[in-house]
Scaffold this active site. Sequence first.
Site, PDB file in Angstrom:
ATOM      1  CD1 TRP A   1      -2.141  -2.182   1.856  1.00 56.27           C
ATOM      2  CD2 TRP A   1      -2.891  -1.396  -0.008  1.00 56.27           C
ATOM      3  NE1 TRP A   1      -3.096  -2.923   1.393  1.00 56.27           N
ATOM      4  CE2 TRP A   1      -3.707  -2.574   0.267  1.00 56.27           C
ATOM      5  CE3 TRP A   1      -3.274  -0.584  -1.207  1.00 56.27           C
ATOM      6  CZ2 TRP A   1      -4.696  -3.151  -0.435  1.00 56.27           C
ATOM      7  CZ3 TRP A   1      -4.180  -1.020  -1.750  1.00 56.27           C
ATOM      8  CH2 TRP A   1      -5.062  -2.357  -1.516  1.00 56.27           C
TER       9      TRP A   1
ATOM     10  CE  LYS B   1      -8.964  -2.970   3.932  1.00 54.97           C
ATOM     11  NZ  LYS B   1      -8.180  -2.404   2.978  1.00 54.97           N
TER      12      LYS B   1
ATOM     13  CG  ASP C   1      -3.333   3.723   4.017  1.00 58.54           C
ATOM     14  OD1 ASP C   1      -4.577   3.639   4.507  1.00 58.54           O
ATOM     15  OD2 ASP C   1      -3.181   3.036   3.043  1.00 58.54           O
TER      16      ASP C   1
HETATM   17  C1  LIG Z   1      -7.609  -1.732   1.997  1.00 59.77           C
HETATM   18  C2  LIG Z   1      -6.628  -0.449   1.932  1.00 59.77           C
HETATM   19  C3  LIG Z   1      -6.207   0.064   1.019  1.00 59.77           C
HETATM   20  C4  LIG Z   1      -7.220   0.070  -0.188  1.00 59.77           C
HETATM   21  O1  LIG Z   1      -8.420   0.522   0.016  1.00 59.77           O
HETATM   22  P1  LIG Z   1      -9.476   0.610  -1.109  1.00 59.77           P
HETATM   23  O2  LIG Z   1     -10.491   1.313  -0.396  1.00 59.77           O
HETATM   24  O3  LIG Z   1      -9.745  -0.665  -1.637  1.00 59.77           O
HETATM   25  O4  LIG Z   1      -8.908   1.553  -2.089  1.00 59.77           O
HETATM   26  C5  LIG Z   1      -5.232   0.979   1.015  1.00 59.77           C
HETATM   27  N1  LIG Z   1      -4.500   1.096   2.331  1.00 59.77           N
HETATM   28  C6  LIG Z   1      -4.661   0.059   3.114  1.00 59.77           C
HETATM   29  C7  LIG Z   1      -3.425   0.162   4.267  1.00 59.77           C
HETATM   30  C8  LIG Z   1      -5.490  -0.771   3.137  1.00 59.77           C
HETATM   31  O5  LIG Z   1      -5.703  -1.698   4.068  1.00 59.77           O
END
Ligand SMILES: *Cc1c(COP(=O)(O)O)cnc(C)c1O
Length: 374
Positions: A102, A195, A171
């Site tokens: 990511w 999540k 993030d």
């Molecule tokens: C799942 C995830 C993403 C991507 O998220 P989307 O909503 O599918 O674009 C980005 N960063 C992290 C840390 C993730 O776990």
Amino acid sequence: MERVYNFSAGPSCLPEEVLKECAAEMLNYKGTGQSVMEMSHRSNAFEPIIQEAEAMVRKLMNVPSNYKVLFLQGGGSTQFAMVAQNLGIKNKKAAYIETGVWAKKAAAEAKKLGVEVDIIASSKDKNYSYIPRVEKIEGNYDYAYICFNNTIMGTHYEYIPETGNIPLVADISSCVLSEPLDVSKFGLVFAGAQKNLAPAGVTLVIIREDLIPEPENCLPGTPTMLCYKTHSENESMYNTPPCYIIYVLNKVLHWIEKNGGAQGMLKLNREKADYLYNFLDTSDFYHATTQRGSRSLMNVPFLTKYSNGAQDEASLAKEKEINSKFVKQAEAQGLINLKGHRLVGGMRASIYNAMTMDGVKALVTFMKKFAEEN
Ligand SMILES: *Cc1c(COP(=O)(O)O)cnc(C)c1O
């Protein structure tokens, strides 16, 4: 039908209580004779929902008053671009710490938009099994970027790098509200909701007000929808927001509050993760892939003794066979989505806020039995 224990990395399980409330209100929300799915986002019934969701985020995350709370679309992945387009505008230069998929994707997106990317640290040397220690970030960077919890690799920062005047962007998609976080240490944090917070469809962005540029100051060509200002000056209602998802989000936030807020989540999450890691660390059949001191409380990748690094055909075939047997037998026991990510192999248990201790205990019980039989 009985409900399963869902260890998916995302979308993931939601608190059962929340699902029941949603079901009870599905056809007729608070006497309006409609579902929240069907409502105008400008209606008297919906507006309090989005306002309450914002107030709940502010309260649970202790968001300072000079920060905006935004509900956007496009997932975490769209933030990879938005961050660069809105923050990478002065020196067009940013620092990234590379801790896995990511973080790499975010850096690649910034590069694509013409921002010069410095990878100032990386844990690539050990297949991203740890978080590099970067105490201080200095330089003429417009921002510094980290991925706070690495969903695929199963690692998590146990410190926040010092960046002085450089805005720190994080993030927090897979750890938002799983623990207390000092938002004031960051210029911007964002999280796709699927999540820890809600179904897929909304992205939470918390940004310090002075970092929001006028649309004409974003990188050239930035679409209206990708300027933070567009959303911050319209209370996240510039266009139609994902109303139903925000409604579920609001309920999950209330559930978190009822269970002790961020601190309560941390206590529960630590109990669950300790239980699982302790088992892995003392097993001679399984082992965790991550290093102590960098371990995620949310995502726990693990391998079996058959994943011993041997690369000959017979060993690889045996490893593959055991992994798929594990996943299949677990599923038959109602323990689903345990297949590991292909970059790590083996298995991965994602144990977000809504996963119960009972779920983790059921997993470990199954793992013990599987180890005895194999
Ligand atoms: C799942 C995830 C993403 C991507 O998220 P989307 O909503 O599918 O674009 C980005 N960063 C992290 C840390 C993730 O776990």
